[in-house]
Design a protein around this motif. Sequence first.
Motif, PDB file in Angstrom:
ATOM      1  N   ILE A 217      19.302  35.256  35.577  1.00  0.00           N
ATOM      2  CA  ILE A 217      20.577  35.208  36.303  1.00  0.00           C
ATOM      3  C   ILE A 217      21.464  34.118  35.706  1.00  0.00           C
ATOM      4  CG2 ILE A 217      21.668  34.728  38.547  1.00  0.00           C
ATOM      5  CD1 ILE A 217      19.270  36.118  39.878  1.00  0.00           C
ATOM      6  N   GLY A 218      20.872  32.989  35.351  1.00  0.00           N
ATOM      7  CA  GLY A 218      21.636  31.945  34.660  1.00  0.00           C
ATOM      8  C   GLY A 218      22.256  32.467  33.371  1.00  0.00           C
ATOM      9  N   GLU A 219      21.462  33.202  32.614  1.00  0.00           N
ATOM     10  CA  GLU A 219      21.972  33.769  31.359  1.00  0.00           C
ATOM     11  C   GLU A 219      23.095  34.776  31.619  1.00  0.00           C
ATOM     12  OE1 GLU A 219      18.216  35.219  30.058  1.00  0.00           O
ATOM     13  OE2 GLU A 219      17.489  33.216  29.532  1.00  0.00           O
ATOM     14  N   ALA A 220      22.977  35.510  32.730  1.00  0.00           N
ATOM     15  CA  ALA A 220      24.040  36.471  33.098  1.00  0.00           C
ATOM     16  C   ALA A 220      25.362  35.727  33.285  1.00  0.00           C
ATOM     17  CB  ALA A 220      23.655  37.221  34.370  1.00  0.00           C
ATOM     18  N   ILE A 221      25.294  34.588  33.955  1.00  0.00           N
ATOM     19  CA  ILE A 221      26.520  33.811  34.173  1.00  0.00           C
ATOM     20  C   ILE A 221      27.016  33.235  32.844  1.00  0.00           C
ATOM     21  CG2 ILE A 221      27.521  31.801  35.372  1.00  0.00           C
ATOM     22  CD1 ILE A 221      25.348  32.255  37.572  1.00  0.00           C
ATOM     23  N   LEU A 222      26.106  32.681  32.055  1.00  0.00           N
ATOM     24  CA  LEU A 222      26.499  32.107  30.756  1.00  0.00           C
ATOM     25  C   LEU A 222      27.172  33.163  29.876  1.00  0.00           C
ATOM     26  CD1 LEU A 222      23.325  29.938  29.977  1.00  0.00           C
ATOM     27  CD2 LEU A 222      25.606  29.069  30.556  1.00  0.00           C
ATOM     28  N   ARG A 223      26.556  34.331  29.755  1.00  0.00           N
ATOM     29  CA  ARG A 223      27.130  35.389  28.919  1.00  0.00           C
ATOM     30  C   ARG A 223      28.507  35.790  29.415  1.00  0.00           C
ATOM     31  NH1 ARG A 223      23.498  38.781  25.199  1.00  0.00           N
ATOM     32  NH2 ARG A 223      25.568  39.391  24.499  1.00  0.00           N
ATOM     33  N   THR A 224      28.647  35.846  30.727  1.00  0.00           N
ATOM     34  CA  THR A 224      29.933  36.257  31.287  1.00  0.00           C
ATOM     35  C   THR A 224      31.007  35.219  30.970  1.00  0.00           C
ATOM     36  OG1 THR A 224      28.710  37.427  33.021  1.00  0.00           O
ATOM     37  CG2 THR A 224      31.065  37.136  33.368  1.00  0.00           C
ATOM     38  N   VAL A 225      30.647  33.936  30.992  1.00  0.00           N
ATOM     39  CA  VAL A 225      31.609  32.901  30.592  1.00  0.00           C
ATOM     40  C   VAL A 225      31.937  33.051  29.104  1.00  0.00           C
ATOM     41  CG1 VAL A 225      32.051  30.430  30.342  1.00  0.00           C
ATOM     42  CG2 VAL A 225      30.806  31.273  32.351  1.00  0.00           C
ATOM     43  N   VAL A 226      30.908  33.246  28.295  1.00  0.00           N
ATOM     44  CA  VAL A 226      31.114  33.337  26.842  1.00  0.00           C
ATOM     45  C   VAL A 226      32.016  34.534  26.503  1.00  0.00           C
ATOM     46  CG1 VAL A 226      29.923  33.798  24.639  1.00  0.00           C
ATOM     47  CG2 VAL A 226      29.026  32.071  26.217  1.00  0.00           C
ATOM     48  N   GLU A 227      31.899  35.608  27.260  1.00  0.00           N
ATOM     49  CA  GLU A 227      32.757  36.773  27.027  1.00  0.00           C
ATOM     50  C   GLU A 227      34.178  36.581  27.560  1.00  0.00           C
ATOM     51  OE1 GLU A 227      29.171  40.061  27.428  1.00  0.00           O
ATOM     52  OE2 GLU A 227      30.681  39.902  29.011  1.00  0.00           O
ATOM     53  N   ARG A 242      40.748  35.748  35.487  1.00  0.00           N
ATOM     54  CA  ARG A 242      40.714  34.664  36.481  1.00  0.00           C
ATOM     55  C   ARG A 242      39.693  34.979  37.577  1.00  0.00           C
ATOM     56  NH1 ARG A 242      42.791  29.803  34.864  1.00  0.00           N
ATOM     57  NH2 ARG A 242      44.899  30.004  34.028  1.00  0.00           N
ATOM     58  N   GLU A 243      39.700  36.242  37.984  1.00  0.00           N
ATOM     59  CA  GLU A 243      38.804  36.726  39.025  1.00  0.00           C
ATOM     60  C   GLU A 243      37.337  36.513  38.620  1.00  0.00           C
ATOM     61  OE1 GLU A 243      39.436  40.955  41.134  1.00  0.00           O
ATOM     62  OE2 GLU A 243      38.764  41.137  39.079  1.00  0.00           O
ATOM     63  N   VAL A 244      37.033  36.913  37.397  1.00  0.00           N
ATOM     64  CA  VAL A 244      35.653  36.794  36.922  1.00  0.00           C
ATOM     65  C   VAL A 244      35.255  35.325  36.827  1.00  0.00           C
ATOM     66  CG1 VAL A 244      34.111  37.228  34.974  1.00  0.00           C
ATOM     67  CG2 VAL A 244      35.723  38.990  35.701  1.00  0.00           C
TER      68      VAL A 244
ATOM     69  N   PRO B 212      32.101  42.438  35.628  1.00  0.00           N
ATOM     70  CA  PRO B 212      31.097  42.159  34.603  1.00  0.00           C
ATOM     71  C   PRO B 212      29.977  41.218  35.066  1.00  0.00           C
ATOM     72  CG  PRO B 212      33.175  41.028  34.111  1.00  0.00           C
ATOM     73  CD  PRO B 212      33.436  41.976  35.239  1.00  0.00           C
ATOM     74  N   LEU B 213      30.301  40.237  35.904  1.00  0.00           N
ATOM     75  CA  LEU B 213      29.262  39.300  36.330  1.00  0.00           C
ATOM     76  C   LEU B 213      28.238  40.001  37.222  1.00  0.00           C
ATOM     77  CD1 LEU B 213      28.021  36.500  36.503  1.00  0.00           C
ATOM     78  CD2 LEU B 213      29.600  35.984  38.377  1.00  0.00           C
ATOM     79  N   GLN B 214      28.729  40.784  38.175  1.00  0.00           N
ATOM     80  CA  GLN B 214      27.814  41.490  39.071  1.00  0.00           C
ATOM     81  C   GLN B 214      26.897  42.414  38.265  1.00  0.00           C
ATOM     82  OE1 GLN B 214      31.066  40.965  39.332  1.00  0.00           O
ATOM     83  NE2 GLN B 214      31.838  41.289  41.421  1.00  0.00           N
ATOM     84  N   GLU B 215      27.465  43.064  37.229  1.00  0.00           N
ATOM     85  CA  GLU B 215      26.646  43.960  36.408  1.00  0.00           C
ATOM     86  C   GLU B 215      25.603  43.174  35.622  1.00  0.00           C
ATOM     87  OE1 GLU B 215      29.381  46.463  34.199  1.00  0.00           O
ATOM     88  OE2 GLU B 215      30.338  47.107  36.064  1.00  0.00           O
ATOM     89  N   ARG B 216      26.017  42.036  35.070  1.00  0.00           N
ATOM     90  CA  ARG B 216      25.050  41.208  34.322  1.00  0.00           C
ATOM     91  C   ARG B 216      23.919  40.728  35.233  1.00  0.00           C
ATOM     92  NH1 ARG B 216      25.207  41.252  28.827  1.00  0.00           N
ATOM     93  NH2 ARG B 216      27.317  41.209  28.041  1.00  0.00           N
ATOM     94  N   ILE B 217      24.268  40.372  36.468  1.00  0.00           N
ATOM     95  CA  ILE B 217      23.213  39.918  37.383  1.00  0.00           C
ATOM     96  C   ILE B 217      22.288  41.088  37.724  1.00  0.00           C
ATOM     97  CG2 ILE B 217      22.731  38.999  39.698  1.00  0.00           C
ATOM     98  CD1 ILE B 217      25.269  37.298  39.429  1.00  0.00           C
ATOM     99  N   ALA B 252      17.818  41.795  44.937  1.00  0.00           N
ATOM    100  CA  ALA B 252      18.366  43.103  44.538  1.00  0.00           C
ATOM    101  C   ALA B 252      19.213  43.728  45.637  1.00  0.00           C
ATOM    102  CB  ALA B 252      17.228  44.055  44.166  1.00  0.00           C
ATOM    103  N   LEU B 253      19.023  43.278  46.872  1.00  0.00           N
ATOM    104  CA  LEU B 253      19.761  43.957  47.954  1.00  0.00           C
ATOM    105  C   LEU B 253      20.182  42.978  49.052  1.00  0.00           C
ATOM    106  CD1 LEU B 253      20.835  46.723  48.683  1.00  0.00           C
ATOM    107  CD2 LEU B 253      18.689  47.267  49.805  1.00  0.00           C
ATOM    108  N   ASN B 254      20.682  41.830  48.630  1.00  0.00           N
ATOM    109  CA  ASN B 254      21.162  40.873  49.638  1.00  0.00           C
ATOM    110  C   ASN B 254      22.685  40.734  49.585  1.00  0.00           C
ATOM    111  OD1 ASN B 254      21.617  39.356  47.380  1.00  0.00           O
ATOM    112  ND2 ASN B 254      20.672  37.483  48.154  1.00  0.00           N
ATOM    113  N   GLY B 255      23.347  41.647  48.906  1.00  0.00           N
ATOM    114  CA  GLY B 255      24.807  41.631  48.851  1.00  0.00           C
ATOM    115  C   GLY B 255      25.357  41.017  47.576  1.00  0.00           C
ATOM    116  N   LEU B 256      24.494  40.302  46.849  1.00  0.00           N
ATOM    117  CA  LEU B 256      24.924  39.578  45.657  1.00  0.00           C
ATOM    118  C   LEU B 256      25.597  40.485  44.628  1.00  0.00           C
ATOM    119  CD1 LEU B 256      24.739  36.937  43.952  1.00  0.00           C
ATOM    120  CD2 LEU B 256      22.429  37.650  43.295  1.00  0.00           C
ATOM    121  N   THR B 257      24.919  41.576  44.252  1.00  0.00           N
ATOM    122  CA  THR B 257      25.479  42.412  43.180  1.00  0.00           C
ATOM    123  C   THR B 257      26.485  43.436  43.720  1.00  0.00           C
ATOM    124  OG1 THR B 257      23.720  44.063  43.240  1.00  0.00           O
ATOM    125  CG2 THR B 257      23.360  42.148  41.827  1.00  0.00           C
ATOM    126  N   ALA B 258      26.655  43.463  45.039  1.00  0.00           N
ATOM    127  CA  ALA B 258      27.640  44.381  45.626  1.00  0.00           C
ATOM    128  C   ALA B 258      28.981  43.708  45.873  1.00  0.00           C
ATOM    129  CB  ALA B 258      27.107  44.952  46.938  1.00  0.00           C
TER     130      ALA B 258
END
Lengths: 388, 388
Positions: A217-227, A242-244, B212-217, B252-258
Amino acid sequence: MQNFEFQNPTKLLFGKGQISTLKKEIPAYGKRILLVYGGGSIKKIGLYEKVISELKEIGAFVIELGGVEPNPRLTTVQKGINLIRENQLDFILAVGGGSVIDAAKAIAAGVPYDGDVWDIVTSKVSAPSNSVPIGTVITIAGTGSEMNGNSVITNWETNTKAFFNSSHVLPRFSVLDPELTISVPRDQTVYGSVDIMSHVFEQYFHGSSHAPLQERIGEAILRTVVETAPKLVNDLNNYEYREVMLLNGTLALNGLTAMGVSPDWSTHLIEHAVSAVHDIPHGGGIAIITPHWMEHVAAVRPEKVAQFGVRVFDLDRAGKTDAELAAEAIQSLKEFWKSIGAPTKLSDYGIDDKEIELMTERAMLADQIGSYVSLTKEDVRKILRNSL
Amino acid sequence: MQNFEFQNPTKLLFGKGQISTLKKEIPAYGKRILLVYGGGSIKKIGLYEKVISELKEIGAFVIELGGVEPNPRLTTVQKGINLIRENQLDFILAVGGGSVIDAAKAIAAGVPYDGDVWDIVTSKVSAPSNSVPIGTVITIAGTGSEMNGNSVITNWETNTKAFFNSSHVLPRFSVLDPELTISVPRDQTVYGSVDIMSHVFEQYFHGSSHAPLQERIGEAILRTVVETAPKLVNDLNNYEYREVMLLNGTLALNGLTAMGVSPDWSTHLIEHAVSAVHDIPHGGGIAIITPHWMEHVAAVRPEKVAQFGVRVFDLDRAGKTDAELAAEAIQSLKEFWKSIGAPTKLSDYGIDDKEIELMTERAMLADQIGSYVSLTKEDVRKILRNSL
């Protein structure tokens, strides 16, 4: 993983126009309000008027504490505490960036405490459970303060920056409208991006074993920042970027990636020492110190640095040792931060080696700091020297 | 991204021995307790005794509702509501898997409601804000019910499975001790792994743009399942793997990726229709239907299926169209699920085409279902036929 307890009840109100939820959210906590804000940018972007109009609609009594500093000061916190006590206020509405929210948290905790609020900020005593409730309207991506119980305050009498964490000062709600971050200038946008990545690093380079999901999950956030960051710094008015970045900032430091691990806050401790002595922007200091901290830890434990490089910068593992990959990863990080315009040396801020000892002293909250790799005073001194 | 509100105050108590926190957590809600559990496996693993001992320590008055079914029944829910009313109970402690927790939620919401609780389950009326508070002790990874407001209940009089979601039935706390999941047999462990992936899919294949962040997570969770599940099914007693899968299921189902997206629950709707008619394990049904649903949507919108394949199964993009990548991704998913022992055809459960029309009917909550790709009745019929 270690045993852990996790609870984060902050309500996020995310999106365009969410400022209009204030009149619905606030009355549950009372109508006598301390409105905390910073240097006046909220007036420039018309946000101040919108907030006041919401507060008028519910017939609120409002006392203002404006002018909170970028590295918020103990004296400002004390002023806020007095305002709440004198006017018997019920609720703090913090409108601004991390500094404003951090100040609000220290004020909230200080009100019901009889002693000096610095005791709370330095974690000598815990924040009281009857801390004043807080709501926030965030105007910059990065801090994460809108969904955590952290607060960093500077005592300029002693050149000390200290922080505390308490569930009792978690914002009850936070308005996150990406439009409110559109006017954030390029340099602050860069600092925010750096800070988000740093928050992930501090939890990613943890002292615990076997936390693959938290790391992913940390990497997901890092990649999203890098993109996202490079596109954003070249298109500052883009709502989607801005939203992301805003959501990135919130999820990077809301406890999610710290579940079951012991974070390593060394870089933040060192940067806080630098900015307590020199009053430089936090994200700028972080961009300078992190690669040197990472070089130091990679020499001891390269494996996680290598993993970061492979998974975030798509480095090719083939035929390389962890040490080689770690070196490439650090190089990639340096180049990435440089490419978006982050500073690379303390001398960019006119800082030379004169105060190295003072800064080293201030960073060492204990004989050793850090959990992924433990740092001695000598290590910190070296990291600071390399950062000059 | 769409505007969204997010708040999830459930307190997670994660790790070995956390059952001992019950005596600390429960008294805030009262001492007259409905203890809800399933078919008795909690007695086999000694958990029942531990729970009772915790409840004794606080001098609780306990009424038991055991025997909650794997697809929990409306009649069981009604029984629970009566028990609480007759005995004026304050709190529900649900000890078991998703079915037990789902039943507890429907009971909690039904108690203060004058009409038939089926009105709440079918979302005709909202769950009341004074629903009875719930705490949970989870014994299987996958459901996510321990940190969300979802509940799925089956009405066997009408062969209908329905679900509702309400913040008023969110567990106040959930004990997540991976040791309690160690005795989960291989097949249930597989179903849990499938269910976790499906929960991610339903939110990953959303009808919104630019998240993109929600998808990466989501991908972070999927990759972690893909890495962990094969090791776990061959080493069921491994605490570390159990630990990772348990946290996977919760996140996986606590609202985070939704956040900020419109999830597409088509696969769950279709599976619920199947298991409402045939009473098969939910995760088994999901494993069968998902690839056929994915084939259907890939024909219309292959891009996200392709992205999933590249980012989760490391497919090489070079020289391939999205459609080709999507086909490879679906093949990889099928092979992965088969490799851990998931069923692949409805006929594995002895289901033939006799009830296709009834199942199709039951799945169509509206004229069209789905948000990533909208499905007509004809589409659902085809997906079910392909799943036979």
